[in-house]
Scaffold this active site. Sequence first.
Site, PDB file in Angstrom:
ATOM      1  N   HIS A   1     -12.624   2.835  -0.730  1.00 40.06           N
ATOM      2  CA  HIS A   1     -12.642   1.860   0.369  1.00 40.06           C
ATOM      3  C   HIS A   1     -13.379   0.583  -0.025  1.00 40.06           C
ATOM      4  O   HIS A   1     -13.834  -0.170   0.836  1.00 40.06           O
ATOM      5  CB  HIS A   1     -13.325   2.427   1.636  1.00 40.06           C
TER       6      HIS A   1
ATOM      7  N   GLY B   1     -10.396   2.082  12.097  1.00 42.21           N
ATOM      8  CA  GLY B   1      -9.876   2.566  13.384  1.00 42.21           C
ATOM      9  C   GLY B   1     -10.916   3.129  14.339  1.00 42.21           C
ATOM     10  O   GLY B   1     -10.996   2.703  15.496  1.00 42.21           O
TER      11      GLY B   1
ATOM     12  N   LEU C   1     -14.939   3.840   9.180  1.00 43.28           N
ATOM     13  CA  LEU C   1     -14.527   5.087   9.823  1.00 43.28           C
ATOM     14  C   LEU C   1     -13.060   4.995  10.221  1.00 43.28           C
ATOM     15  O   LEU C   1     -12.718   4.508  11.296  1.00 43.28           O
ATOM     16  CB  LEU C   1     -15.403   5.357  11.074  1.00 43.28           C
TER      17      LEU C   1
ATOM     18  N   ARG D   1     -10.507  15.775   6.199  1.00 45.07           N
ATOM     19  CA  ARG D   1     -11.313  16.121   5.019  1.00 45.07           C
ATOM     20  C   ARG D   1     -12.725  16.523   5.431  1.00 45.07           C
ATOM     21  O   ARG D   1     -13.311  15.934   6.328  1.00 45.07           O
ATOM     22  CB  ARG D   1     -11.401  14.923   4.065  1.00 45.07           C
TER      23      ARG D   1
ATOM     24  N   ARG E   1      -2.474  -1.965  -3.584  1.00 43.67           N
ATOM     25  CA  ARG E   1      -3.676  -1.154  -3.458  1.00 43.67           C
ATOM     26  C   ARG E   1      -3.566   0.009  -4.434  1.00 43.67           C
ATOM     27  O   ARG E   1      -2.597   0.759  -4.402  1.00 43.67           O
ATOM     28  CB  ARG E   1      -3.804  -0.603  -2.039  1.00 43.67           C
TER      29      ARG E   1
ATOM     30  N   ASN F   1     -13.059   0.916  17.326  1.00 45.63           N
ATOM     31  CA  ASN F   1     -12.566   1.229  18.672  1.00 45.63           C
ATOM     32  C   ASN F   1     -13.354   2.240  19.478  1.00 45.63           C
ATOM     33  O   ASN F   1     -13.212   2.290  20.693  1.00 45.63           O
ATOM     34  CB  ASN F   1     -11.115   1.716  18.569  1.00 45.63           C
TER      35      ASN F   1
ATOM     36  N   GLU G   1      -7.945  -4.906   4.949  1.00 44.55           N
ATOM     37  CA  GLU G   1      -7.789  -4.626   3.524  1.00 44.55           C
ATOM     38  C   GLU G   1      -6.628  -5.427   2.936  1.00 44.55           C
ATOM     39  O   GLU G   1      -6.694  -5.883   1.798  1.00 44.55           O
ATOM     40  CB  GLU G   1      -7.568  -3.122   3.308  1.00 44.55           C
TER      41      GLU G   1
ATOM     42  N   ASP H   1      -6.917  13.161  15.010  1.00 47.75           N
ATOM     43  CA  ASP H   1      -6.998  11.809  15.553  1.00 47.75           C
ATOM     44  C   ASP H   1      -8.188  11.715  16.510  1.00 47.75           C
ATOM     45  O   ASP H   1      -8.309  12.527  17.428  1.00 47.75           O
ATOM     46  CB  ASP H   1      -5.685  11.513  16.296  1.00 47.75           C
TER      47      ASP H   1
ATOM     48  N   ASN I   1       0.878  -1.174   0.000  1.00 49.32           N
ATOM     49  CA  ASN I   1       0.000   0.000   0.000  1.00 49.32           C
ATOM     50  C   ASN I   1       0.910   1.217   0.000  1.00 49.32           C
ATOM     51  O   ASN I   1       1.462   1.597   1.031  1.00 49.32           O
ATOM     52  CB  ASN I   1      -0.897  -0.041   1.237  1.00 49.32           C
TER      53      ASN I   1
HETATM   54  N1  LIG Z   1      -9.182   3.384  20.728  1.00 52.43           N
HETATM   55  C1  LIG Z   1      -9.551   4.285  19.825  1.00 52.43           C
HETATM   56  N2  LIG Z   1     -10.556   5.155  20.100  1.00 52.43           N
HETATM   57  C2  LIG Z   1     -10.944   6.064  19.197  1.00 52.43           C
HETATM   58  N3  LIG Z   1     -10.408   6.199  17.986  1.00 52.43           N
HETATM   59  C3  LIG Z   1      -9.404   5.354  17.647  1.00 52.43           C
HETATM   60  C4  LIG Z   1      -8.927   4.366  18.538  1.00 52.43           C
HETATM   61  N4  LIG Z   1      -7.939   3.688  17.919  1.00 52.43           N
HETATM   62  C5  LIG Z   1      -7.794   4.233  16.687  1.00 52.43           C
HETATM   63  N5  LIG Z   1      -8.682   5.241  16.525  1.00 52.43           N
HETATM   64  C6  LIG Z   1      -8.799   6.158  15.381  1.00 52.43           C
HETATM   65  O1  LIG Z   1      -8.805   5.507  14.148  1.00 52.43           O
HETATM   66  C7  LIG Z   1      -8.362   6.438  13.140  1.00 52.43           C
HETATM   67  C8  LIG Z   1      -7.427   5.748  12.171  1.00 52.43           C
HETATM   68  O2  LIG Z   1      -8.098   4.693  11.592  1.00 52.43           O
HETATM   69  P1  LIG Z   1      -7.397   3.690  10.586  1.00 52.43           P
HETATM   70  O3  LIG Z   1      -8.438   2.780  10.056  1.00 52.43           O
HETATM   71  O4  LIG Z   1      -6.223   3.089  11.246  1.00 52.43           O
HETATM   72  O5  LIG Z   1      -6.949   4.724   9.483  1.00 52.43           O
HETATM   73  P2  LIG Z   1      -6.240   4.620   8.101  1.00 52.43           P
HETATM   74  O6  LIG Z   1      -6.043   3.164   7.781  1.00 52.43           O
HETATM   75  O7  LIG Z   1      -7.221   5.278   7.184  1.00 52.43           O
HETATM   76  O8  LIG Z   1      -4.972   5.386   8.237  1.00 52.43           O
HETATM   77  C9  LIG Z   1      -7.723   7.593  13.890  1.00 52.43           C
HETATM   78  O9  LIG Z   1      -8.596   8.708  13.871  1.00 52.43           O
HETATM   79  C10 LIG Z   1      -7.603   7.054  15.307  1.00 52.43           C
HETATM   80  O10 LIG Z   1      -7.724   8.058  16.256  1.00 52.43           O
HETATM   81  C1  LIG Z   2      -9.460   6.406  -0.422  1.00 51.73           C
HETATM   82  C2  LIG Z   2      -9.171   6.846   0.973  1.00 51.73           C
HETATM   83  O1  LIG Z   2      -9.771   7.749   1.484  1.00 51.73           O
HETATM   84  O2  LIG Z   2      -8.256   6.146   1.624  1.00 51.73           O
HETATM   85  P1  LIG Z   2      -7.744   6.400   3.106  1.00 51.73           P
HETATM   86  O3  LIG Z   2      -8.893   6.176   4.035  1.00 51.73           O
HETATM   87  O4  LIG Z   2      -6.672   5.355   3.254  1.00 51.73           O
HETATM   88  O5  LIG Z   2      -7.222   7.803   3.142  1.00 51.73           O
HETATM   89 MG   LIG Z   3      -7.656   3.159   5.951  1.00 47.87          MG
END
Ligand SMILES: Nc1ncnc2c1ncn2[C@@H]1O[C@H](COP(=O)(O)OP(=O)(O)O)[C@@H](O)[C@H]1O
Ligand SMILES: CC(=O)OP(=O)(O)O
Ligand SMILES: [Mg+2]
Length: 402
Positions: A184, A334, A213, A245, A95, A338, A388, A286, A8
């Site tokens: 996604h 994420g 999310l 975003r 990806r 969580n 993924e 975050d 990725n």
């Molecule tokens: N325990 C938790 N409580 C709340 N939010 C969380 C927790 N763990 C991870 N997150 C949130 O999940 C998000 C990241 O999600 P993730 O699916 O890992 O993102 P990506 O793969 O798009 O980078 C962040 O906003 C992070 O704060």
């Molecule tokens: C397409 C896209 O938004 O991917 P990511 O959630 O990884 O930023």
């Molecule tokens: Mg992601």
Amino acid sequence: MSTVLVVNSGSSSLKYQLIDLDGGDDRRLASGLIERIGHDDARAVHTTTAHPDGAPFTVDAPVADHDAAFAMMLEAFEQHGPSLAEHAPVAVGHRVVQGGARFVEPTVITELVKINIDELAVLAPLHNPANLAGIVAAQRAFPEVPHVAVFDTAFHQTMPPAAYTYAIDREVAERHRVRRYGFHGTSHRYVSRAAAEFLDEPVEELRMIVLHLGNGASACAVDGGRSVETSMGMTPLEGLVMGTRSGDLDPAVLVHLQRRAGLDVDGIDRLLNSRSGILGLSGHADMRDLESAREAGDEAAALAFEVYAHRIRSYVGAYAAQLGRVDAIVFTAGVGENSASVREAALEGLEGFGVEIDDARNRERRGGARRISTDASRTAVLVVPTDEELEIARQTLATVEA
Ligand SMILES: Nc1ncnc2c1ncn2[C@@H]1O[C@H](COP(=O)(O)OP(=O)(O)O)[C@@H](O)[C@H]1O
Ligand SMILES: CC(=O)OP(=O)(O)O
Ligand SMILES: [Mg+2]
């Protein structure tokens, strides 16, 4: 041997996983993340099951470009294992974010496919160039095996025209390929099937709303295993409120800001993609930080949280109407996996529609797929971890074996 390397590749990062799909029992052999490619303070983290205590290895060193990142990855395998000679990947799965209307399935990467991915960068300037850089570098590092592109957009190619068409001048839209593509898809596909498995029902008979999310966020209405509507559009900017975003807004806001705030096109692009969402509202991109600030009484954080949940609820209502019946609402990624408070706030007040969360089940911390609705809830509310990389590995192997 059914070992697949999944890549990725982002604009400044490279994530990889080595997955052994043999015997049906999925095995993750190694995973890694190389961040801040192109900067002096790059960092690589490599985790491997080859090491007895599974602790990650970290290297801080400058990484010039994606070629250098792959060299670093090979070095990490060499030094810390597992041995790529013993676990040689039979294919590399990539990806790719934007596949346009052209790619509806995972595709073996040829020179022509690379030209197409490059050309589609017009529709995904933040993502496709980085994906392509990763492909080129990976092909140099692994010239002997097939490389397969797995597109974020592919799963959503089943949307009907009424769902993917924007109501603007047809000719302009057609000439510039302006329509909703959705993203996604790999996650929505994986999660909808995992949810069906958990419910022990054929996915063909289920109607569900999947809420992915993460940093990026999107909702998807899945009818019988097919995407019929999703919240991201021509680019991954539309729809839900995200980390940085904006999601939906009146398009006239862009015109207004160009006229009145002295923002040019690039300024607006940066504003909406990088300085909006919960970051723009609260200073926190975050969700964990946002939740802490909210609990500490920060009003901007409290509003950002409300806006975030409100938008999700609006989409749940809209997709329930499109589906006509909702067997399951599924939270993933994420935040979805969580954050009990986001799940609670997003579905608050929907009891009249047969959606009822069980507070204790929602707050329980445990991995794997689980139900968080009450036994009386007509719609099952589930938490299903996404994967993924595993989905990309499976699709890659299926493609090269076909
Ligand atoms: N325990 C938790 N409580 C709340 N939010 C969380 C927790 N763990 C991870 N997150 C949130 O999940 C998000 C990241 O999600 P993730 O699916 O890992 O993102 P990506 O793969 O798009 O980078 C962040 O906003 C992070 O704060
Ligand atoms: C397409 C896209 O938004 O991917 P990511 O959630 O990884 O930023
Ligand atoms: Mg992601």
